[in-house]
Design a protein around this motif. Sequence first.
Motif: not given
Length: 185
Positions: A7, A79, A107-108, A111-115
Amino acid sequence: VDDDSYRPFVLLLTGPAGVGKTTVADAWARSQRQPTAHLSLDAMRRAVKSRYTDPADGWNDESQRQYELARGNCALLAQRYLQHGIACVIDDAIFPAWQAVGYEGWATNLGDLPHALVVLLPSWECVRERNRHRDRPVSYRLPEPMLRTIYDDMLPWRDQQDHDVPVIDTTSLTVVETVDAINRA
């Protein structure tokens, strides 16, 4: 991508000026077994050719605006890469206690991207010496007082309460050893 369990994710690599973030990010991306892109926030900032505001000349509203644009563009590119199965490493000076250029903005934007965030933080003497020997144009070398301010502003990473952020002392590490340390972290 040849591994069904793989992933892609975004690695945010930070540390003071002169630490070698761009060099290490490039080496880390090249060393990965899966497709990996390297995005440099500084390179994205320098895409602005007319009326570019160099943070080394002082921080102001326009510096902030151009920084936020570059950060947002890096996040959008990350993204797109992740959507196509390509991981990303982004190098940026992310300050632990300066909200305008802190992790919260990343972080904003992500968003929901794995990091994950990793901090490279060698000794002051090491940063000073690396800045002196930067192989880029002399204009990229920061004056020592500014370099010291940036370094001191990064030190709270060592004392942070949230130990989910690895801090790697790269004082005596080569680029390859630093890449290995990031992989272990």
